[in-house]
Every structure is written in structure tokens, then in C-alpha cells.
Design a protein around this motif. Sequence first.
Motif, PDB file in Angstrom:
ATOM      1  N   ASP A  66     -14.823  42.639 -17.559  1.00 29.37           N
ATOM      2  CA  ASP A  66     -15.773  42.887 -18.647  1.00 29.37           C
ATOM      3  C   ASP A  66     -17.072  43.500 -18.107  1.00 29.37           C
ATOM      4  O   ASP A  66     -17.629  44.418 -18.728  1.00 29.37           O
ATOM      5  CB  ASP A  66     -16.087  41.597 -19.400  1.00 29.37           C
ATOM      6  CG  ASP A  66     -14.917  41.101 -20.241  1.00 29.37           C
ATOM      7  OD1 ASP A  66     -14.042  41.919 -20.602  1.00 29.37           O
ATOM      8  OD2 ASP A  66     -14.880  39.889 -20.537  1.00 29.37           O
ATOM      9  N   GLU A  67     -17.523  43.007 -16.971  1.00 28.65           N
ATOM     10  CA  GLU A  67     -18.744  43.571 -16.368  1.00 28.65           C
ATOM     11  C   GLU A  67     -18.513  45.017 -15.933  1.00 28.65           C
ATOM     12  O   GLU A  67     -19.393  45.871 -16.101  1.00 28.65           O
ATOM     13  CB  GLU A  67     -19.186  42.716 -15.180  1.00 28.65           C
ATOM     14  CG  GLU A  67     -19.676  41.336 -15.600  1.00 28.65           C
ATOM     15  CD  GLU A  67     -19.849  40.378 -14.444  1.00 28.65           C
ATOM     16  OE1 GLU A  67     -20.808  39.578 -14.502  1.00 28.65           O
ATOM     17  OE2 GLU A  67     -19.039  40.407 -13.480  1.00 28.65           O
ATOM     18  N   GLU A  70     -18.726  47.218 -19.000  1.00 25.19           N
ATOM     19  CA  GLU A  70     -20.108  47.418 -19.453  1.00 25.19           C
ATOM     20  C   GLU A  70     -20.809  48.440 -18.560  1.00 25.19           C
ATOM     21  O   GLU A  70     -21.543  49.309 -19.054  1.00 25.19           O
ATOM     22  CB  GLU A  70     -20.864  46.095 -19.484  1.00 25.19           C
ATOM     23  CG  GLU A  70     -20.454  45.251 -20.666  1.00 25.19           C
ATOM     24  CD  GLU A  70     -21.400  44.097 -20.949  1.00 25.19           C
ATOM     25  OE1 GLU A  70     -22.562  44.119 -20.497  1.00 25.19           O
ATOM     26  OE2 GLU A  70     -20.960  43.170 -21.651  1.00 25.19           O
ATOM     27  N   ALA A  71     -20.580  48.354 -17.252  1.00 24.93           N
ATOM     28  CA  ALA A  71     -21.162  49.344 -16.347  1.00 24.93           C
ATOM     29  C   ALA A  71     -20.576  50.728 -16.618  1.00 24.93           C
ATOM     30  O   ALA A  71     -21.306  51.731 -16.636  1.00 24.93           O
ATOM     31  CB  ALA A  71     -20.920  48.934 -14.896  1.00 24.93           C
ATOM     32  N   SER A  73     -19.554  51.833 -19.417  1.00 24.75           N
ATOM     33  CA  SER A  73     -20.138  52.348 -20.659  1.00 24.75           C
ATOM     34  C   SER A  73     -21.534  52.918 -20.418  1.00 24.75           C
ATOM     35  O   SER A  73     -21.899  53.931 -21.010  1.00 24.75           O
ATOM     36  CB  SER A  73     -20.152  51.275 -21.744  1.00 24.75           C
ATOM     37  OG  SER A  73     -21.061  50.232 -21.437  1.00 24.75           O
ATOM     38  N   VAL A  74     -22.307  52.290 -19.537  1.00 24.92           N
ATOM     39  CA  VAL A  74     -23.636  52.821 -19.209  1.00 24.92           C
ATOM     40  C   VAL A  74     -23.483  54.185 -18.530  1.00 24.92           C
ATOM     41  O   VAL A  74     -24.166  55.153 -18.883  1.00 24.92           O
ATOM     42  CB  VAL A  74     -24.437  51.841 -18.323  1.00 24.92           C
ATOM     43  CG1 VAL A  74     -25.737  52.482 -17.842  1.00 24.92           C
ATOM     44  CG2 VAL A  74     -24.723  50.543 -19.073  1.00 24.92           C
TER      45      VAL A  74
END
Length: 102
Positions: A66-67, A70-71, A73-74
Amino acid sequence: MNERILEHDNQVVRRFFALDTQTYKDGALNLKTKELLGLVASLVLRCDDCISYHIAQCRDAGVNRDEFFEAFSVGLVVGGSIVIPHLRRAVDFLDRLETASA
């Protein structure tokens, strides 16, 4: 390969490698955060070797799936659609790392 490079007596190369090592040590930001920053920067710069390196380092630092996403997506938002092919290779590399460690 780093050992082979560092065998040569070149102060510029040695100092740059030392700076890189120092940069990723725990400080005000922990190693995990710094590796995620390196991953995002690598995605934006579209460096597949760098992306793979930081994914492996992130895994070692305890980043979970999940982390990672998220990275990712950034990196995608900052870098734009041109990052998509690199994102695909990043997820493929992450999948292979996860499969190998299972």
C-alpha cells in the motif's frame, strides 16, 4: 559493481558515493521515508535502474505494498503520463521481488 568502481583512486567518485551513503542514513527523516523519496524522484526522472534499486531498498526498509502504491501515485501525478511505462516496470519488479521472497 560499486566495489569495482571504488577500487580506483578517484576522489570525486569516492566523495559522491560517500555523500549518497550519508544522505540515506536516518536523520530528521528516517531511512524508509528517504527511500520512498528516492523512489518518487526516480519515477519522475524515468530511470528504470534507479526505480528498481529504490524498490529493493524500500522493501528492505519495510515498505509495504500500500505504501508503494501511494508513492507510485505521487510519482505519477508529479511526472505525468510519461511515467506510466516506468510504473508498469516498477510494479512488475515489485511483483517479482514479492514472489521471490514468498
